[in-house]
Design a protein around this motif. Structure first.
Motif, PDB file in Angstrom:
ATOM      1  N   MET A 140     -62.648  28.196   6.693  1.00  0.00           N
ATOM      2  CA  MET A 140     -62.256  29.265   5.605  1.00  0.00           C
ATOM      3  C   MET A 140     -62.035  28.276   4.574  1.00  0.00           C
ATOM      4  O   MET A 140     -60.995  27.012   4.664  1.00  0.00           O
ATOM      5  N   ILE A 141     -62.476  28.471   3.267  1.00  0.00           N
ATOM      6  CA  ILE A 141     -62.310  27.675   2.165  1.00  0.00           C
ATOM      7  C   ILE A 141     -60.704  27.509   1.969  1.00  0.00           C
ATOM      8  O   ILE A 141     -60.254  26.415   1.428  1.00  0.00           O
ATOM      9  N   LEU A 142     -60.048  28.769   1.774  1.00  0.00           N
ATOM     10  CA  LEU A 142     -58.638  28.767   1.558  1.00  0.00           C
ATOM     11  C   LEU A 142     -57.853  27.838   2.298  1.00  0.00           C
ATOM     12  O   LEU A 142     -57.201  26.835   1.787  1.00  0.00           O
ATOM     13  N   THR A 143     -58.152  27.682   3.537  1.00  0.00           N
ATOM     14  CA  THR A 143     -57.471  26.962   4.390  1.00  0.00           C
ATOM     15  C   THR A 143     -57.794  25.414   4.347  1.00  0.00           C
ATOM     16  O   THR A 143     -56.802  24.478   4.208  1.00  0.00           O
ATOM     17  N   LEU A 144     -58.879  25.302   3.895  1.00  0.00           N
ATOM     18  CA  LEU A 144     -59.540  23.682   3.704  1.00  0.00           C
ATOM     19  C   LEU A 144     -58.666  23.356   2.253  1.00  0.00           C
ATOM     20  O   LEU A 144     -58.199  21.993   2.410  1.00  0.00           O
ATOM     21  N   GLN A 173     -56.090  24.516   1.008  1.00  0.00           N
ATOM     22  CA  GLN A 173     -54.365  24.469   1.342  1.00  0.00           C
ATOM     23  C   GLN A 173     -54.097  23.058   2.002  1.00  0.00           C
ATOM     24  O   GLN A 173     -53.056  22.418   2.099  1.00  0.00           O
ATOM     25  N   THR A 210     -66.958  20.298  -0.721  1.00  0.00           N
ATOM     26  CA  THR A 210     -67.783  21.446  -0.593  1.00  0.00           C
ATOM     27  C   THR A 210     -67.951  21.810  -1.784  1.00  0.00           C
ATOM     28  O   THR A 210     -67.313  21.702  -2.905  1.00  0.00           O
ATOM     29  N   ASP A 244     -68.861  25.135  -2.452  1.00  0.00           N
ATOM     30  CA  ASP A 244     -68.528  26.371  -2.689  1.00  0.00           C
ATOM     31  C   ASP A 244     -67.647  26.764  -3.604  1.00  0.00           C
ATOM     32  O   ASP A 244     -66.815  25.977  -4.026  1.00  0.00           O
ATOM     33  N   ALA A 282     -65.855  29.287  -4.393  1.00  0.00           N
ATOM     34  CA  ALA A 282     -64.536  29.724  -4.064  1.00  0.00           C
ATOM     35  C   ALA A 282     -63.346  28.536  -3.999  1.00  0.00           C
ATOM     36  O   ALA A 282     -62.275  28.919  -4.117  1.00  0.00           O
ATOM     37  N   ALA A 319     -59.274  28.839  -5.125  1.00  0.00           N
ATOM     38  CA  ALA A 319     -58.277  28.457  -4.302  1.00  0.00           C
ATOM     39  C   ALA A 319     -57.248  27.512  -4.650  1.00  0.00           C
ATOM     40  O   ALA A 319     -56.112  27.585  -4.571  1.00  0.00           O
TER      41      ALA A 319
END
Lengths: 417, 417
Positions: free
Chosen positions: A1-5, A7, A182, A184, A186, A190
């Motif tokens: 998950m991008i968000l977790t990365l 964060q 990345t 990405d 997104a 984030a």
């Protein structure tokens, strides 16, 4: 998950920032010199990564200008290392006492510079930003999360690979300088939501990037969206000075944010000043878009429309308008300007002061070119950009602007009555 | 439509701010003194409006504390007018040269204070904020949009009615000080979206208001959400001094944001210092919640839980913990603190400097009470609140913090090479 990365990058940056808050100048400088050395040592790997980026970009049909921004060569790599060495040699802003005073209670109050904390830098294809931004943030004691454009990810990863060993060898936390690993898209969204772990976002790039960041960010942003800069030639302007300054302000480099985009000329000196200035610009290859009075100077002048007064050309094009006086010039700037940089050319001190006080821009000059809107020219040594917001930093963002302050107070037992 | 109403207030405020940018100090002071006089002259109307607010509030079942915050009487009205008169007497920050230097190109660069622009103030039931906030914003050259709580709307409207005539009589734009003329809660949301016409939002009130503003605002916010302040008593603390300061820091006024909420005591001096300090607090009527070591002092000490370390009581309650040393105290503050105000009590200069440098709070004190966290005590004359964000203003927000700056540059024909 991008968000977790993202964060996790944020939490690691915050932890590093806590350590950097009191990092000695010598350790920060050692890390910077280690980075400069490693850029030399790893040049083959960095250039190979860049060649892969260039090949992919060419296959994707990027323009020649875009490819030029992306390309590294040994000379550019050496310039990047030299910039880091120069930043290491600049004075450390952290710990400086900005002001200090004593109050009647006997307390000694000092306002002391401290690092901002965690800075997110979002940029596009120039790989040198990876190093410049990291070095400036680190020197000011900040942790930095770097987000490069997708087309330069290989180059930036090869460059960023030198950071952790350089930091570790200087005894600093390796997560002080992190690259988002990345392409990405997104990841940008984030990063802009990390209110708790990122203290400020600095976007560097084209207008669409800045606009997106300003629209979406929950973190404060230091940036300028537009540099629609004005030069006003007053009735009391020395003609020779006005010619030199206008030509320089527009044509020295047309792609910089401090380039003049609109020229305002006092109608009271139009008969003497307008034609020489306009002909200088035309002779230098500048397209001139003017109001009726300006069009009368030369058939090459094309009509300016309402859009022109709003436009930051970043190109050899200038909009020219006659105005009734300095007050009218200021009204035009208030209506169309972007609060970046404006200049007045005049020998009348009172008019100059009226302009300097009344124009609500980050930088207002008297008898000088708007192209001086630059941290280096301000004596800051280096800058990460120019800000036109009203809070914290306005104008060039250098090392001092990458810090904040706290109050340290010495007492001898004071209690408040 | 509320949105249109608020947008129009914003545009009118921006227009006023443009005029105020260069308003003379004398005009601003004249407007302030006119306001003070009008508060006297209109006291009957203001008190009548307040009586109507009080009656409605009582009918709605507001608490005694809420009613007290809302209530005006002749003495409170006189205090409001006196505060405006004091603000008029403070030095005008606008136009002050913060720093100035010359660069090798020969340009003279000055960093000059200018107004911030338009400030939105969102508050709750205290009608005096209507006057205090308006006066501070105006003195610093800012236009202000005031949004009071619904329960004090009649009072605030009666107060705000004096603004336009007072401004007009001083030759200033009447839209410089505007009150949102509706209790509709949607007005707050609309105000928080006015990125173009509001430059900063200052919320004043309880934690839920601040949290909502911080979560929703597209405009930068100056505020503090929590004042979870710490006092650390070091092994080298003078016991008499520590007793006095801790008692004052907690109990002088328990409802202010600079009140100490957690006491950290160095385990190395617990045998001598802990019991006297805890017994002082208990004797003063303070509830003490402690770790095991603190509970051993007195049976009235109740166990502290994890929640206590996070809590800003704003009440006669204190959390007490033994820590291994100053480093452990700093780690506790980094984990639980709110970056507001912390104090160390010690006779050891090296430990004090370690604490002052290492604690990342807006205000860090040595041998003094945390209750000095106040713009008045800093010599600022007045404050609109305390900020714990990292950008622009940290600590007390006084007149200077309600300004920004621009660079004014004098040349004699410089063009950039």
């Amino acid at each position: 998950m991008i968000l977790t990365l993202i964060q996790n990058l944020g939490k690691a940056a915050r932890a590093a920032a806590t350590e950097l808050h009191t990092a000695p100048t010598a350790a920060k400088n050692a890390a910077l010199l280690n980075i400069a050395q490693a850029l030399h040592d790893q040049s083959a790997a960095i250039l190979a990564a860049n060649a892969a980026d260039m090949a992919a970009a060419a296959a994707q049909g990027l323009s020649a200008a875009q490819l030029d921004r992306l390309q590294l060569d040994p000379a550019r790599l050496q310039a990047m290392a030299a910039a880091v060495t120069r930043i290491a040699a600049l004075p450390d802003p952290v710990g400086t006492v900005i002001t200090a005073w004593q109050v009647p209670s006997g307390l000694h109050i000092a306002r002391v510079r401290v690092p901002l904390g965690v800075i997110g830098v979002i940029y596009e294809s120039r790989p040198n930003v990876t190093v410049d931004a990291a070095a400036l943030c680190l020197k000011a004691g900040n942790a930095c999360i770097l987000r490069c454009g997708s087309e330069s990810l290989r180059s930036s990863q090869a460059i960023a690979a030198v950071f952790a060993p350089a930091l570790a060898a200087a005894g600093l936390p390796t997560t002080a300088l992190q690259l988002v690993p990345t392409a990405d898209r997104a990841a940008v969204g984030a990063l802009l939501q990390l209110q708790d772990d990122v203290d400020v976002i600095i976007p560097r790039g084209g207008k669409s990037l800045i606009a997106r960041v300003q629209a979406e960010s929950r973190v404060p942003v230091l940036a300028h969206l537009d540099g629609n800069c004005h030069t006003y030639v007053d009735r009391a302007a020395d003609l020779a000075m006005a010619r030199q300054i206008v030509l320089n302000a527009k044509m020295r480099r047309t792609g910089v944010c401090g380039a003049t985009e609109t020229l305002l000329v006092d109608v009271a000196c139009a008969a003497t000043h307008l034609a020489p200035i306009v002909l200088d610009l035309l002779a230098a290859g500048c397209a001139v878009r003017g109001d009726a009075g300006t069009q009368a100077v030369d058939p090459r002048v094309t009509p300016a429309t309402e859009t022109d007064w709003h436009t930051e050309y970043l190109a050899p094009i200038i909009a020219v308008k006659l105005v009734a006086d300095a007050t009218a010039a200021m009204a035009h700037i208030a209506r169309y300007g972007s609060h970046h940089t404006e200049s007045i050319i005049t020998a009348n001190t009172a008019t100059a002061e009226q302009f300097l006080q009344g124009v609500d821009s980050a930088i207002v000059l008297h008898n000088a070119s708007t192209q001086f809107a630059d941290g280096g020219e301000f004596g800051m040594g280096a800058e990460i950009g120019i800000a036109t917001g009203r809070l914290h930093a306005r104008g060039p963002v250098g090392l001092e602007q990458l810090t904040t302050f706290k109050y340290t107070i010495h007492g001898n037992g004071q209690i408040r009555p």
